[in-house]
Design a protein around this motif. Structure first.
Motif, PDB file in Angstrom:
ATOM      1  N   GLY A  54      12.053  -0.945   1.178  1.00 38.07           N
ATOM      2  CA  GLY A  54      11.195  -1.402   2.215  1.00 38.07           C
ATOM      3  C   GLY A  54      10.607  -2.697   1.939  1.00 38.07           C
ATOM      4  N   ASP A  55      10.348  -3.740   2.909  1.00 44.19           N
ATOM      5  CA  ASP A  55      10.114  -5.129   2.174  1.00 44.19           C
ATOM      6  C   ASP A  55       8.219  -5.602   2.192  1.00 44.19           C
ATOM      7  OD1 ASP A  55      12.246  -6.186   1.942  1.00 44.19           O
ATOM      8  OD2 ASP A  55      12.376  -6.607   4.441  1.00 44.19           O
ATOM      9  N   GLY A  56       7.684  -4.102   2.513  1.00 46.28           N
ATOM     10  CA  GLY A  56       5.968  -4.372   2.571  1.00 46.28           C
ATOM     11  C   GLY A  56       5.385  -3.286   2.526  1.00 46.28           C
ATOM     12  N   THR A  57       3.801  -3.946   2.555  1.00 47.87           N
ATOM     13  CA  THR A  57       3.057  -1.994   2.317  1.00 47.87           C
ATOM     14  C   THR A  57       2.476  -2.338   3.253  1.00 47.87           C
ATOM     15  OG1 THR A  57       3.784  -2.134  -0.243  1.00 47.87           O
ATOM     16  CG2 THR A  57       1.213  -1.386   0.781  1.00 47.87           C
ATOM     17  N   ASP A  58       1.684  -1.288   4.116  1.00 48.86           N
ATOM     18  CA  ASP A  58       0.565  -1.788   5.082  1.00 48.86           C
ATOM     19  C   ASP A  58      -0.049  -1.903   4.973  1.00 48.86           C
ATOM     20  OD1 ASP A  58      -1.771   0.956   5.475  1.00 48.86           O
ATOM     21  OD2 ASP A  58       0.527   0.855   3.737  1.00 48.86           O
ATOM     22  N   PHE A  59      -1.716  -2.303   5.755  1.00 49.38           N
ATOM     23  CA  PHE A  59      -2.081  -3.442   5.192  1.00 49.38           C
ATOM     24  C   PHE A  59      -3.242  -3.064   4.234  1.00 49.38           C
ATOM     25  CE2 PHE A  59      -1.399  -6.488   9.345  1.00 49.38           C
ATOM     26  CZ  PHE A  59      -1.156  -7.411   8.168  1.00 49.38           C
ATOM     27  N   GLY A  60      -4.480  -1.490   4.596  1.00 52.54           N
ATOM     28  CA  GLY A  60      -4.777  -0.579   3.680  1.00 52.54           C
ATOM     29  C   GLY A  60      -4.243  -0.312   2.576  1.00 52.54           C
ATOM     30  N   SER A  61      -3.011  -0.312   2.301  1.00 54.78           N
ATOM     31  CA  SER A  61      -2.767   0.168   1.207  1.00 54.78           C
ATOM     32  C   SER A  61      -2.386  -0.831   0.143  1.00 54.78           C
ATOM     33  CB  SER A  61      -1.111   0.657   1.237  1.00 54.78           C
ATOM     34  OG  SER A  61      -0.970   2.066   2.279  1.00 54.78           O
ATOM     35  N   ALA A  62      -2.516  -2.022   0.705  1.00 49.47           N
ATOM     36  CA  ALA A  62      -2.308  -3.275   0.638  1.00 49.47           C
ATOM     37  C   ALA A  62      -3.904  -3.502  -0.258  1.00 49.47           C
ATOM     38  CB  ALA A  62      -1.645  -4.531   1.206  1.00 49.47           C
ATOM     39  N   ALA A  63      -4.682  -3.528   0.475  1.00 50.27           N
ATOM     40  CA  ALA A  63      -6.248  -3.734   0.007  1.00 50.27           C
ATOM     41  C   ALA A  63      -5.987  -3.317  -0.451  1.00 50.27           C
ATOM     42  CB  ALA A  63      -6.968  -4.002   1.673  1.00 50.27           C
ATOM     43  N   GLU A  64      -6.071  -1.493  -1.188  1.00 49.54           N
ATOM     44  CA  GLU A  64      -6.682  -0.993  -2.256  1.00 49.54           C
ATOM     45  C   GLU A  64      -5.708  -1.545  -3.799  1.00 49.54           C
ATOM     46  OE1 GLU A  64      -5.297   3.154  -1.239  1.00 49.54           O
ATOM     47  OE2 GLU A  64      -6.622   3.389   0.629  1.00 49.54           O
ATOM     48  N   GLY A  65      -4.349  -2.585  -3.461  1.00 50.71           N
ATOM     49  CA  GLY A  65      -3.522  -3.140  -4.087  1.00 50.71           C
ATOM     50  C   GLY A  65      -2.064  -2.170  -4.533  1.00 50.71           C
ATOM     51  N   LEU A  66      -2.300  -1.957  -3.807  1.00 48.39           N
ATOM     52  CA  LEU A  66      -1.102  -0.514  -3.947  1.00 48.39           C
ATOM     53  C   LEU A  66       0.498  -1.830  -3.859  1.00 48.39           C
ATOM     54  CD1 LEU A  66      -2.232   2.860  -2.784  1.00 48.39           C
ATOM     55  CD2 LEU A  66      -1.526   2.216  -4.643  1.00 48.39           C
ATOM     56  N   ASP A  67       1.537  -1.465  -3.996  1.00 54.10           N
ATOM     57  CA  ASP A  67       3.127  -1.991  -3.908  1.00 54.10           C
ATOM     58  C   ASP A  67       3.953  -0.900  -3.045  1.00 54.10           C
ATOM     59  OD1 ASP A  67       5.042  -2.675  -3.316  1.00 54.10           O
ATOM     60  OD2 ASP A  67       5.209  -4.245  -5.274  1.00 54.10           O
ATOM     61  N   LEU A  68       3.804  -0.341  -2.181  1.00 51.49           N
ATOM     62  CA  LEU A  68       4.125   1.538  -1.652  1.00 51.49           C
ATOM     63  C   LEU A  68       5.920   0.763  -2.068  1.00 51.49           C
ATOM     64  CD1 LEU A  68       2.836   1.618   1.086  1.00 51.49           C
ATOM     65  CD2 LEU A  68       2.249   2.630  -0.796  1.00 51.49           C
ATOM     66  N   PRO A  69       7.370  -0.496  -1.987  1.00 54.06           N
ATOM     67  CA  PRO A  69       8.419  -0.438  -2.286  1.00 54.06           C
ATOM     68  C   PRO A  69       8.298  -0.496  -3.856  1.00 54.06           C
ATOM     69  CG  PRO A  69       7.323  -2.034  -0.449  1.00 54.06           C
ATOM     70  CD  PRO A  69       6.269  -1.851  -0.371  1.00 54.06           C
ATOM     71  N   LEU A  70       7.427  -0.983  -4.439  1.00 57.05           N
ATOM     72  CA  LEU A  70       7.953  -0.920  -5.801  1.00 57.05           C
ATOM     73  C   LEU A  70       7.575   0.817  -6.348  1.00 57.05           C
ATOM     74  CD1 LEU A  70       8.618  -2.142  -9.201  1.00 57.05           C
ATOM     75  CD2 LEU A  70       5.464  -2.570  -8.572  1.00 57.05           C
ATOM     76  N   LEU A  71       6.807   1.748  -5.914  1.00 56.01           N
ATOM     77  CA  LEU A  71       5.689   2.367  -5.885  1.00 56.01           C
ATOM     78  C   LEU A  71       7.531   3.882  -6.372  1.00 56.01           C
ATOM     79  CD1 LEU A  71       1.964   2.613  -5.550  1.00 56.01           C
ATOM     80  CD2 LEU A  71       3.615   2.685  -7.265  1.00 56.01           C
ATOM     81  N   CYS A  72       7.795   3.787  -4.916  1.00 58.41           N
ATOM     82  CA  CYS A  72       9.090   4.124  -4.532  1.00 58.41           C
ATOM     83  C   CYS A  72      10.457   3.985  -5.331  1.00 58.41           C
ATOM     84  CB  CYS A  72       9.413   4.106  -2.573  1.00 58.41           C
ATOM     85  SG  CYS A  72       8.300   5.178  -1.846  1.00 58.41           S
ATOM     86  N   GLN A  73      10.249   2.454  -5.579  1.00 57.10           N
ATOM     87  CA  GLN A  73      11.400   2.300  -6.028  1.00 57.10           C
ATOM     88  C   GLN A  73      11.109   3.496  -8.172  1.00 57.10           C
ATOM     89  OE1 GLN A  73      11.727  -2.705  -6.034  1.00 57.10           O
ATOM     90  NE2 GLN A  73      12.144  -1.830  -4.071  1.00 57.10           N
ATOM     91  N   GLN A  74      10.052   2.953  -8.466  1.00 51.84           N
ATOM     92  CA  GLN A  74       9.835   3.623  -9.422  1.00 51.84           C
ATOM     93  C   GLN A  74      10.066   5.161  -9.234  1.00 51.84           C
ATOM     94  OE1 GLN A  74       5.701   2.360 -10.412  1.00 51.84           O
ATOM     95  NE2 GLN A  74       6.298   0.589 -11.165  1.00 51.84           N
ATOM     96  N   ARG A  75       9.458   5.753  -7.915  1.00 49.74           N
ATOM     97  CA  ARG A  75       9.869   7.332  -8.044  1.00 49.74           C
ATOM     98  C   ARG A  75      11.785   7.185  -7.942  1.00 49.74           C
ATOM     99  NH1 ARG A  75       5.726  10.647  -6.895  1.00 49.74           N
ATOM    100  NH2 ARG A  75       5.091   9.306  -7.845  1.00 49.74           N
ATOM    101  N   ALA A  76      11.968   6.612  -7.440  1.00 50.27           N
ATOM    102  CA  ALA A  76      13.373   6.911  -7.696  1.00 50.27           C
ATOM    103  C   ALA A  76      14.539   7.044  -8.668  1.00 50.27           C
ATOM    104  CB  ALA A  76      14.163   5.839  -6.034  1.00 50.27           C
ATOM    105  N   ARG A  77      13.830   5.818  -9.111  1.00 49.03           N
ATOM    106  CA  ARG A  77      14.154   6.081 -11.178  1.00 49.03           C
ATOM    107  C   ARG A  77      14.215   7.040 -11.568  1.00 49.03           C
ATOM    108  NH1 ARG A  77      11.786   0.918 -10.957  1.00 49.03           N
ATOM    109  NH2 ARG A  77      13.090  -0.775 -10.151  1.00 49.03           N
ATOM    110  N   GLU A  78      13.182   8.286 -11.239  1.00 50.79           N
ATOM    111  CA  GLU A  78      12.975   9.469 -11.883  1.00 50.79           C
ATOM    112  C   GLU A  78      14.030  10.208 -11.458  1.00 50.79           C
ATOM    113  OE1 GLU A  78       8.927  10.561 -10.950  1.00 50.79           O
ATOM    114  OE2 GLU A  78       7.745   9.089 -11.164  1.00 50.79           O
TER     115      GLU A  78
END
Length: 179
Positions: free
Chosen positions: A93-117
């Protein structure tokens, strides 16, 4: 209880805002159906819910966890490919929805971290010989999340015909852009 069922049960889907605007509760049913091998496109089924090119929505990280849990079990071959393809969409993924981004979340990065597990699940998929298609998707996920490029290249070289042509020839394992 299979690990995929446990992972689905551990998530409070009702508290997650789905990309469609409702709670993400309905995604649990879709994911379980896919793990049981019901034939349909999981990537398409979750379009607009966990992802919509190129944006990820709040359920994406929980869905990535379910993908890994499903891959740890004995699921039908087509379901395995679908969970790998979905995980590839999520880590790419290239981006995060506006609501999550406003909360400071980077969803692609979080998914990548989860996949590393689940790196070893992905390496196992490449080496298993179960399916060239599944091995290719697993290798492409690894090409996004694996920081040890030397290991990735050695695995590619040793896997040979277990991988699709484009992976055998290094077309899907260039150095990812820093996230």
């Amino acid at each position: 209880m299979r690990l995929v069922e446990l992972e689905i049960a551990l998530c409070n889907w009702a508290d997650i805002q789905c990309g469609c605007g409702r709670s993400a509760e309905h995604l649990a049913t879709e994911l379980l159906r896919a793990a049981e091998g019901e034939p349909y496109g999981l990537v398409s089924a979750l379009d607009g819910h966990a992802w919509s090119a190129p944006v990820l929505f709040p359920p994406a990280v929980a869905v990535a966890s379910v993908c890994l849990a499903a891959l740890s079990g004995d699921i039908p071959a087509q379901a395995r490919v679908e969970f790998l393809d979905l995980l590839l969409w999520l880590v790419s993924g290239d981006g995060t929805d506006f609501g999550s981004a406003a909360e400071g979340l980077d969803l692609p990065l979080l998914c990548q971290q989860r996949a590393r597990e689940g790196l070893w699940l992905l390496y196992d998929e490449v080496a298993s010989g179960r399916s060239v298609e599944a091995a290719g998707s697993a290798f492409e996920i690894l090409s996004v999340v694996e920081s040890d490029r030397e290991r990735l290249h050695k695995v590619r070289d040793h896997a040979g015909d277990l991988l699709p042509w484009h992976c055998q020839n290094g077309l899907c394992d260039e150095e990812p852009e820093p996230s």
